[in-house]
Design a protein around this motif. Structure first.
Motif, mmCIF file in Angstrom:
data_model
loop_
_atom_site.group_PDB
_atom_site.id
_atom_site.type_symbol
_atom_site.label_atom_id
_atom_site.label_comp_id
_atom_site.label_asym_id
_atom_site.label_seq_id
_atom_site.Cartn_x
_atom_site.Cartn_y
_atom_site.Cartn_z
ATOM 1 N N THR A 19 29.526 -4.087 138.437
ATOM 2 C CA THR A 19 28.271 -4.462 137.768
ATOM 3 C C THR A 19 27.093 -3.563 138.121
ATOM 4 O OG1 THR A 19 27.764 -6.024 139.562
ATOM 5 C CG2 THR A 19 28.918 -6.901 137.641
ATOM 6 N N VAL A 24 21.794 -4.874 131.889
ATOM 7 C CA VAL A 24 21.513 -6.280 132.160
ATOM 8 C C VAL A 24 21.517 -7.009 130.819
ATOM 9 C CG1 VAL A 24 19.867 -7.946 133.072
ATOM 10 C CG2 VAL A 24 20.173 -5.741 134.226
ATOM 11 N N ALA A 165 22.619 -8.032 141.842
ATOM 12 C CA ALA A 165 21.424 -8.458 141.106
ATOM 13 C C ALA A 165 20.142 -7.929 141.736
ATOM 14 C CB ALA A 165 21.380 -9.987 141.024
ATOM 15 N N ARG A 168 19.651 -4.235 140.944
ATOM 16 C CA ARG A 168 19.271 -3.979 139.558
ATOM 17 C C ARG A 168 17.814 -4.336 139.304
ATOM 18 N NH1 ARG A 168 22.830 -2.682 135.856
ATOM 19 N NH2 ARG A 168 20.902 -1.797 135.053
ATOM 20 N N THR A 280 24.143 -11.909 139.071
ATOM 21 C CA THR A 280 25.409 -11.195 138.922
ATOM 22 C C THR A 280 26.502 -12.200 138.587
ATOM 23 O OG1 THR A 280 24.757 -9.528 140.545
ATOM 24 C CG2 THR A 280 27.102 -9.695 140.031
ATOM 25 N N ASN A 291 25.557 -8.126 135.082
ATOM 26 C CA ASN A 291 24.292 -8.715 135.497
ATOM 27 C C ASN A 291 23.629 -9.275 134.250
ATOM 28 O OD1 ASN A 291 23.685 -8.411 138.403
ATOM 29 N ND2 ASN A 291 24.114 -6.251 137.982
ATOM 30 N N ALA A 341 23.764 -15.269 141.940
ATOM 31 C CA ALA A 341 25.110 -14.877 141.515
ATOM 32 C C ALA A 341 25.978 -16.091 141.233
ATOM 33 C CB ALA A 341 25.784 -14.017 142.587
#
Length: 427
Positions: A19, A24, A165, A168, A280, A291, A341
């Motif tokens: 990921t 996203v 996550a 990102r 995530t 994500n 997540a």
């Protein structure tokens, strides 16, 4: 305070490549959303009421004061009990989503440079800013009356397998990270803030260093790519080579998650509470690990449907990462303000065998306790021994289960031991 023994940390196969580079994906809320009322005693809405995204629905008012906000616009249908991603069954406000996503500011933005520390702490409390790394602890508590703090430590380590996550959102919103961290530094009274990032994340380190180079007191701290480096005690010892008894403030440190700093910045600058999360959704049993940007209150089932479905007919759903997360029994569980997540795994096929007494769980425990002995004490219902073995110090990192060659669910046994201690204390 424990004396740590053994290696205590491991480099795990993180599976983060699943990921770490994809887009996203935006998740659309369905016909109904379910807003968790964790510890809320004051519900402000009733069936039939009309709300907007941003409308305050309830207030947590136990030991802490945390408001809860609607993530969509629509009509209140009532309250329903559902399983939470922590495994507990709690009340949720049910909202019939009108699909318009009409937003209203529940509070006005504030100029962080002009506001006093007291005003900022009150703002953080009223904005409902909580730890976004999974714990959900009310952030304002760390700054209220803070004294003797020399360093603010921003935890951007994200050491659990699969989860990307935080990386990102930091990569996408580095300006918000800097603004939120700068404001938290002011609130802490500290001289410097360290943003701790795994040394293997070269691109992100370079990007954050560039972003903070002209901001006085903000620095990037590189840390090893090991688990559980993101645990507060492990991280603090890595950075400061100091231990503490109960709270980091005892040694002059405040710790906050990087995503929390970003959420705080959005509240300060735009009057936006935590009504959506970047999470995530990954694991070996989901077809398209991703994500996602998802409104609070949307179910795991709806997310999985929108990103391509499960890879198998039977799966195990974990609220959080595979090490510290809690397995839930239904994919009706929803994303909440602390979610980072959801991990979807194939069911465990290995059967546990008798303990080999190898001592690996003890050697690798970052809290320096004895998980296998705690398991035995829990099975015997020995509260006195559980107290002596300091079962309450377990952080539920999952390391003991991970290293166990007998495939024993050691962490679950320690969790039960902690629950036994809590029950005994309430009698």
């Amino acid at each position: 305070m424990s004396i740590l023994i053994g290696p205590m940390k491991l480099h795990l196969n993180g599976h983060k490549e699943l990921t770490s580079h994809g887009e996203v994906k935006n998740i659309v809320a369905g016909k109904k959303v379910y807003i968790p009322l964790m510890a809320c005693t004051d519900v402000l809405v009733k069936a039939g009421d009309t709300v907007k995204a941003g409308t305050m629905l309830a207030k947590r008012d136990d030991h802490f004061k945390v408001p809860i906000f609607s993530s969509v616009s629509g009509k209140i249908l009532g309250i329903e009990e559902l399983e939470h991603t922590t495994g507990r069954v709690i009340d949720h406000v049910v909202i019939e989503n009108d699909g318009l996503n009409t937003f209203e500011r529940p509070f006005e933005p504030i100029d962080a440079e002009k506001a006093s520390v007291e005003e900022l702490v009150t703002f953080m409390m009223n904005a409902g800013i909580v730890g976004c790394g999974g714990a959900g602890f009310p952030s304002y508590v760390k700054y209220k009356g803070a004294k003797g703090i020399h360093t603010l430590l921003i935890n951007a380590v994200e050491c659990e397998p699969y989860i990307t996550a935080d990386y990102r959102i930091m990569d996408n919103q580095v300006e918000e990270l800097v603004y939120g961290t700068k404001t938290m530094l002011k609130m802490s009274g500290a001289k410097k803030a360290l943003i701790a990032i795994k040394k293997t994340k070269k691109d992100l380190i370079a990007k954050v260093r560039e972003a903070v180079k002209d901001t006085e007191g903000l620095f990037v701290e590189e840390v090893p790519d090991q688990y559980p480096m993101g645990w507060e005690r492990t991280l603090i010892y890595e950075v400061f080579k100091k231990r503490y008894d109960k709270l980091p403030g005892e040694i002059g440190v405040i710790v906050n998650n990087a995503t929390t700093a970003i959420a705080f910045s959005e509240a300060l600058r735009y009057g936006k509470p935590i009504i959506e999360k970047i999470c995530t959704i990954s694991g070996d049993a989901v077809k398209n690990p991703s994500n996602v940007r998802v409104p609070v209150g949307v179910s795991v089932q709806e997310i999985i449907e929108q990103i391509g479905g499960y890879a198998y007919d039977e799966v195990r759903i974990v609220g959080g990462g595979p090490m510290m997360g809690k397995t839930v029994s239904t994919d009706r569980a929803v994303i909440n303000s602390a979610s980072n997540a959801i991990t979807i795994l194939k069911p465990d096929e290995d059967e546990a065998i008798a303990c080999l007494r190898c001592g690996r769980c003890n050697d690798h425990c970052p809290a320096g306790i004895l998980p296998v002995r705690i398991n035995n004490a829990e099975e015997a219902g020995d509260v006195k021994l559980l107290t002596k073995l300091r079962a309450d110090q377990c952080i539920e990192c999952g390391m003991c289960t991970y290293v166990c060659p007998s495939k024993i669910e050691v962490t679950e046994g320690v969790r039960r031991g902690k629950a036994l201690l809590r029950a005994a204390a309430q009698k």
